[in-house]
Design an enzyme around this catalytic site. Sequence first.
Site, short mmCIF file in Angstrom:
data_model
loop_
_atom_site.label_atom_id
_atom_site.label_comp_id
_atom_site.label_asym_id
_atom_site.label_seq_id
_atom_site.Cartn_x
_atom_site.Cartn_y
_atom_site.Cartn_z
N TYR A 37 -2.59 5.56 -4.03
CA TYR A 37 -3.58 6.60 -3.76
C TYR A 37 -3.08 7.86 -4.43
O TYR A 37 -1.92 8.24 -4.25
CB TYR A 37 -3.71 6.87 -2.27
CG TYR A 37 -4.41 5.81 -1.46
CD1 TYR A 37 -5.72 5.44 -1.73
CD2 TYR A 37 -3.77 5.22 -0.38
CE1 TYR A 37 -6.37 4.48 -0.97
CE2 TYR A 37 -4.41 4.25 0.39
CZ TYR A 37 -5.70 3.89 0.10
OH TYR A 37 -6.34 2.94 0.84
N HIS A 81 -13.79 -1.39 -0.77
CA HIS A 81 -12.75 -1.02 0.18
C HIS A 81 -12.93 -1.74 1.52
O HIS A 81 -12.66 -1.18 2.59
CB HIS A 81 -12.72 0.50 0.41
CG HIS A 81 -11.35 1.06 0.64
ND1 HIS A 81 -10.64 1.72 -0.33
CD2 HIS A 81 -10.55 1.04 1.73
CE1 HIS A 81 -9.48 2.11 0.16
NE2 HIS A 81 -9.40 1.71 1.41
N LYS A 88 -8.82 -0.30 -8.80
CA LYS A 88 -9.45 -0.91 -7.63
C LYS A 88 -10.52 0.02 -7.06
O LYS A 88 -10.26 1.21 -6.85
CB LYS A 88 -8.39 -1.20 -6.56
CG LYS A 88 -8.92 -1.86 -5.29
CD LYS A 88 -7.74 -2.18 -4.36
CE LYS A 88 -8.20 -2.87 -3.09
NZ LYS A 88 -8.93 -1.96 -2.18
N SER A 132 0.82 -1.20 0.00
CA SER A 132 0.00 0.00 0.00
C SER A 132 0.86 1.26 0.00
O SER A 132 1.97 1.29 0.55
CB SER A 132 -0.90 0.01 1.24
OG SER A 132 -1.55 1.26 1.40
N THR A 181 -6.25 2.90 -6.61
CA THR A 181 -7.49 2.88 -5.83
C THR A 181 -8.27 4.16 -6.10
O THR A 181 -7.75 5.26 -5.96
CB THR A 181 -7.18 2.74 -4.33
OG1 THR A 181 -6.50 1.50 -4.11
CG2 THR A 181 -8.46 2.76 -3.50
#
Length: 414
Positions: free
Chosen positions: A160, A300, A276, A136, A186
């Site tokens: 992100y 999520h 995603k 992540s 995402t």
Amino acid sequence: MTVNRRVPRLRDLAPLIRFDKPRFNRRRRLEAAQTIHDLRRIAKRRTPKAAFDYTDGAAEDELSIERARQAFREIEFHPSILRDVTTVRAGWEVLGQPVALPFGIAPTGFTRLMHTEGEIAGARAAASAGIPFSLSTLGTASIEDVAAAIPESRKWFQLYMWRDRDRSMALVRRAADAGFDTLMVTVDVPVAGARLRDIRNGMTIPPALTARTVLDALRHPTWWFDLVTTEPLAFASLQRWPGTVGEYLDTMFDPSVTFADLAWIKTQWPGKLVVKGIQTLEDARKVVDAGADGIVLSNHGGRQLDRAPVPFHLLPSVAREVGKHTEILLDTGIMSGADIVAAIALGARFTLVGRAYLYGLMAGGEAGVHRAIEILSGQLTRTMRLLGVTCLEELSPKHVTQLRRLLPISPASR
């Protein structure tokens, strides 16, 4: 009828006595876990409340995650009998490369808060099992450290988009240079969801020593000892934040991201691009038209919009519409290998597990992640055998019926 009775003799009772040995060490505890739910119970005992709730919790009333798990429980399998299932193959190709199992480790933030071994434990366990590990943007291990831990294995990087675009793309370039083969963008985070457990627990980065946490430390001394005697928590994006996790995320997430930004990101990335956070068929079509190599049906983990669509419910229609043009991945609610089999049968190419892996991590570090993967793998192959299939290619919608409890009400019947 008269029954003749006698006083039992010790030598007669001895073969019947089977006291379990006390499970004082980690290996015995993990071996005793037969399901992901068992690992969750161990994790809850061994982890401070704030860290456990960060993993276990979801947004607002937590209906999205409850419904997602219920959706998997509400399926009916249709087995075929008298098939030779001596040998079962549970791997195939995903996003251009082989995987040994049809699931991988989902990207999770602040992972060393769950256990000091953090992402490195997850990466090593995934590599050992022959499945991808996803790092992540909000991970607690650097891109380079994960690459060094599993240099020859598949590594995916989750992005992100921040308000600071240059900072975001610097991470993308680092991931490409370190050998990550897939970028997972995402797109369901214009703002942070209302994760009420974190707010009530005062979850900060790193955990603050308050009266409450000091009392909690007395019940979880090993976790706190690991925290204060290992390298300080470090993040890809920050060193310390005085507010809650949600407040931090709101300062970073960019609510202005559009499809144009997605196209721009694709030009910056040399590998496979996966999007995603898809929650409607319309958006699935748009993302595929934009050139994505794969999509992840995901809400999520129920951590953003509560009462969001259940990804597993959405899967059949998306598979029919775009399954021939892109690879469909799915997450949210997966707690068993049978869940994974059902997803593959209804059109998913691959699945991602987040909480299921983190429960293992909290229960026993790297060994706990190995156990989580082992449990899921065993359940998956056993389910395949019981269905009468020997490989993933043989799974199809004929093997699964979704029994829907939450049926939509049509406008005409309101």
